[in-house]
Design an enzyme around this catalytic site. Structure first.
Site, PDB file in Angstrom:
ATOM      1  N   CYS A  63      33.540  11.187  59.700  1.00 24.65           N
ATOM      2  CA  CYS A  63      32.142  11.261  60.125  1.00 24.65           C
ATOM      3  C   CYS A  63      31.451   9.972  59.670  1.00 24.65           C
ATOM      4  O   CYS A  63      32.112   8.951  59.508  1.00 24.65           O
ATOM      5  CB  CYS A  63      31.455  12.509  59.578  1.00 24.65           C
ATOM      6  SG  CYS A  63      31.230  12.520  57.788  1.00 24.65           S
ATOM      7  N   GLN A  64      30.159  10.009  59.444  1.00 19.17           N
ATOM      8  CA  GLN A  64      29.446   8.801  59.042  1.00 19.17           C
ATOM      9  C   GLN A  64      29.668   8.458  57.568  1.00 19.17           C
ATOM     10  O   GLN A  64      29.958   7.333  57.234  1.00 19.17           O
ATOM     11  CB  GLN A  64      27.946   8.932  59.333  1.00 19.17           C
ATOM     12  CG  GLN A  64      27.161   7.641  59.136  1.00 19.17           C
ATOM     13  CD  GLN A  64      27.618   6.532  60.081  1.00 19.17           C
ATOM     14  OE1 GLN A  64      27.937   6.767  61.248  1.00 19.17           O
ATOM     15  NE2 GLN A  64      27.676   5.313  59.566  1.00 19.17           N
TER      16      GLN A  64
END
Length: 98
Positions: A63-64
């Site tokens: 993810c981020q």
């Protein structure tokens, strides 16, 4: 929960290993760049799309920054999938993006 650093994941890719990466960020975030070969499966849709995954395969979840991928790993692990969290996510990723 199993985890891997972005550097370790990048090494696997550079060695030509077969690596299944799931990016659980929103589509708009992925549009800014993702790890080459990663499949976008937003966290909010994971419950509905997990049937597209093979329980015999190993998946690296990205993810981020690592929070959403951690949640996704816990969920998928409870469903019987072989998953590893990518620590630091795209914030820590120094490799190529597509």
């Amino acid at each position: 929960m199993k985890s891997i650093s972005t550097k370790e994941l990048q090494t696997l890719l550079e060695e030509g290993k077969k690596v299944n990466i799931i990016d659980v960020r929103e589509t708009s975030e992925v549009a800014t760049g993702k790890i080459p070969g990663a499949v976008n499966m937003p966290l909010g849709l994971l419950e509905f799309k997990m049937n597209e995954l093979d329980k015999k395969e190993q998946y690296y979840v990205n993810c981020q920054a690592g929070g959403r991928s951690s949640s996704a790993c816990k969920f998928l692990d409870n469903q019987g999938y072989n998953v590893t969290n990518v620590e630091g996510g795209m914030t820590a990723w120094e490799g190529e993006v597509e």
